[in-house]
Design an enzyme around this catalytic site. Structure first.
Site, PDB file in Angstrom:
ATOM      1  N   PRO A   4       0.851  -1.194   0.000  1.00 17.57           N
ATOM      2  CA  PRO A   4       0.000   0.000   0.000  1.00 17.57           C
ATOM      3  C   PRO A   4       0.885   1.241   0.000  1.00 17.57           C
ATOM      4  CG  PRO A   4       0.030  -1.029   2.193  1.00 17.57           C
ATOM      5  CD  PRO A   4       0.814  -1.925   1.278  1.00 17.57           C
ATOM      6  N   ALA A  47       0.230   5.420  -0.093  1.00 14.75           N
ATOM      7  CA  ALA A  47      -0.713   6.537  -0.176  1.00 14.75           C
ATOM      8  C   ALA A  47      -0.324   7.461  -1.321  1.00 14.75           C
ATOM      9  CB  ALA A  47      -0.704   7.295   1.147  1.00 14.75           C
ATOM     10  N   CYS A  80       3.363   3.388   9.446  1.00 17.64           N
ATOM     11  CA  CYS A  80       3.608   4.699   8.840  1.00 17.64           C
ATOM     12  C   CYS A  80       4.540   5.536   9.726  1.00 17.64           C
ATOM     13  CB  CYS A  80       2.283   5.439   8.615  1.00 17.64           C
ATOM     14  SG  CYS A  80       2.569   7.005   7.772  1.00 17.64           S
ATOM     15  N   GLY A  87       7.028  -2.338  -2.911  1.00 14.27           N
ATOM     16  CA  GLY A  87       6.507  -0.972  -2.933  1.00 14.27           C
ATOM     17  C   GLY A  87       7.181  -0.150  -4.014  1.00 14.27           C
TER      18      GLY A  87
HETATM   19  C1  FMN Z   1       4.811   7.078  -1.334  1.00 10.88           C
HETATM   20  C2  FMN Z   1       4.636   6.011  -0.293  1.00 10.88           C
HETATM   21  C3  FMN Z   1       3.422   5.892   0.357  1.00 10.88           C
HETATM   22  C4  FMN Z   1       3.236   4.894   1.327  1.00 10.88           C
HETATM   23  N1  FMN Z   1       1.999   4.750   1.910  1.00 10.88           N
HETATM   24  C5  FMN Z   1       1.766   3.703   2.744  1.00 10.88           C
HETATM   25  C6  FMN Z   1       0.447   3.433   3.223  1.00 10.88           C
HETATM   26  O1  FMN Z   1      -0.536   4.109   2.901  1.00 10.88           O
HETATM   27  N2  FMN Z   1       0.307   2.375   4.071  1.00 10.88           N
HETATM   28  C7  FMN Z   1       1.370   1.573   4.441  1.00 10.88           C
HETATM   29  O2  FMN Z   1       1.186   0.628   5.196  1.00 10.88           O
HETATM   30  N3  FMN Z   1       2.612   1.805   3.975  1.00 10.88           N
HETATM   31  C8  FMN Z   1       2.824   2.818   3.131  1.00 10.88           C
HETATM   32  N4  FMN Z   1       4.077   3.001   2.595  1.00 10.88           N
HETATM   33  C9  FMN Z   1       5.147   2.043   2.918  1.00 10.88           C
HETATM   34  C10 FMN Z   1       5.186   0.890   1.885  1.00 10.88           C
HETATM   35  O3  FMN Z   1       3.999   0.137   1.929  1.00 10.88           O
HETATM   36  C11 FMN Z   1       6.388  -0.044   2.143  1.00 10.88           C
HETATM   37  O4  FMN Z   1       6.246  -0.600   3.418  1.00 10.88           O
HETATM   38  C12 FMN Z   1       7.726   0.691   2.078  1.00 10.88           C
HETATM   39  O5  FMN Z   1       7.794   1.554   0.944  1.00 10.88           O
HETATM   40  C13 FMN Z   1       8.886  -0.307   2.019  1.00 10.88           C
HETATM   41  O6  FMN Z   1       8.763  -1.131   0.886  1.00 10.88           O
HETATM   42  P1  FMN Z   1       9.662  -0.880  -0.442  1.00 10.88           P
HETATM   43  O7  FMN Z   1      11.106  -0.829  -0.003  1.00 10.88           O
HETATM   44  O8  FMN Z   1       9.357  -2.052  -1.325  1.00 10.88           O
HETATM   45  O9  FMN Z   1       9.237   0.421  -1.000  1.00 10.88           O
HETATM   46  C14 FMN Z   1       4.295   4.005   1.663  1.00 10.88           C
HETATM   47  C15 FMN Z   1       5.519   4.152   1.003  1.00 10.88           C
HETATM   48  C16 FMN Z   1       5.700   5.117   0.038  1.00 10.88           C
HETATM   49  C17 FMN Z   1       7.035   5.216  -0.666  1.00 10.88           C
END
Ligand code: FMN
Length: 327
Positions: free
Chosen positions: A18, A20, A102, A229
């Protein structure tokens, strides 16, 4: 690989994280078309006064690809969260995910998101309340957390056990503490510890951007699934590539033609999801992610970003792609 969440069965273990402002129904649908096996909505505040804002309403729009329809909620108060759980179910949610990860200041300052990881008593009260409403509604509840508040307070195992005891169906661990933000080294050891400590499925998250990393994280953590993500930003095909590589050891590159078709398909899905004025602006970030390494992007960037309306934005894209012979 398959995971059961209540009456829902998820075949395959490559999940979209997820995000946002990014993972709206349009982007989820696109990622599903490239093989993402599961996707959760952007986070939704539990506060009832925010339920009818344009942003909240938009976040509760589902596409046919959302199966099951999973909605993430965020809050600090057990009663308000239980009420929000009920409400999102009434709006069509079939799985509810609770955000305990978050790191944003404005979220943590009101004791939500990852701030709950340093208040285990409050976390326990929320988890218990959500477990009860999940049982009453027969709608599975899942948790997304970090490793802890900071690296000297790593308590993901404690939190995951609480969730399991309260009847949660799955837990996702982003392998960083709140203090680690989005850039510290990912602590896959803690994810592996959580996997060993609980019997419910654990999803590993953090810096999984390609097949090599995916294979290594699966092997090391023994997680039931992987969540991707930022690796999907401007690269929704990453799910297809990782799956192909995990299954066959090979990874076919995405052709320029396919990239261009994907950008235009995303543009159409995005514009079907938002009002035209909002869509033109909000699609810019996707354009920047998609096109950053396209030949000559520097020459077109300013023009593309200054498009005043959807038709102009689409026209500029098509002109550029045609000129280059990519479509
Ligand atoms: C722009 C952005 C928005 C995010 N919004 C949420 C969210 O709404 N809910 C959530 O649980 N994590 C949110 N995250 C965290 C991601 O779900 C994820 O845990 C984090 O980016 C690490 O994973 P990655 O290294 O694959 O990006 C957000 C991350 C980013 C970059």
């Amino acid at each position: 690989m398959s995971i059961t969440l209540g009456q829902h069965r998820i075949e395959g273990g490559l999940f979209l994280a997820p995000m946002a402002g990014v993972t709206d129904a349009a982007f989820r649908s696109l990622c599903r078309s490239y093989g993402a096996d599961y996707a959760v909505s952007e986070m939704l505040a539990a506060d009832a006064s925010l339920r009818h804002t344009r942003k909240s309403r938009q976040r509760l729009i589902f596409s046919d690809d959302d199966c099951p329809r999973a909605v993430q909620i965020l809050g600090a108060d057990p009663a308000l969260l239980a009420d929000a759980f009920d409400w999102v179910c009434d709006q069509g949610a079939q799985v509810v995910d609770f955000n305990m990860g978050c790191p944003a200041k404005k979220v943590c300052n009101v004791a939500c998101g990852s701030a709950l990881m340093r208040d285990e008593k409050q976390a326990a009260a929320i988890i218990e309340a959500l477990g009860k409403v999940s049982a009453a509604r027969a709608v599975p509840v899942t948790l997304k957390c970090r490793t802890g508040w900071d690296d000297s307070h790593t308590n993901a195992v404690t939190i995951a056990k609480m969730a399991q005891d309260a009847g949660f169906a799955m837990v996702t661990v982003h392998g960083r503490s709140r203090a680690g933000g989005y850039t510290s080294a990912v602590n896959y050891s803690t994810i592996a510890e959580v996997v060993r400590a609980v019997d419910i499925p654990v999803v590993a998250n953090g810096d999984i951007t390609d097949a090599n990393r995916a294979a290594a994280v699966l092997k090391f953590t023994k997680a039931a699934a992987l969540m991707i993500g930022r690796g999907a930003l401007g690269r929704p095909w990453v799910f297809q590539q990782i799956r192909q590589s995990l299954e066959t050891g090979e990874c076919s590159p995405i052709s320029m033609k396919q990239k261009v078709q994907t950008v235009l398909k995303h543009w159409a899905l995005h514009h079907a999801h938002y009002d035209a004025a909002v869509a033109t602006l909000s699609f810019r970030k996707h354009l920047l992610w998609y096109l950053a390494d396209f030949e000559d992007f520097a020459r077109y960037k300013a023009q593309l970003c200054s498009a005043k309306n959807s038709q102009e934005q689409y026209g500029l894209l098509v002109d550029w792609f045609s000129l280059k012979g990519w479509m």
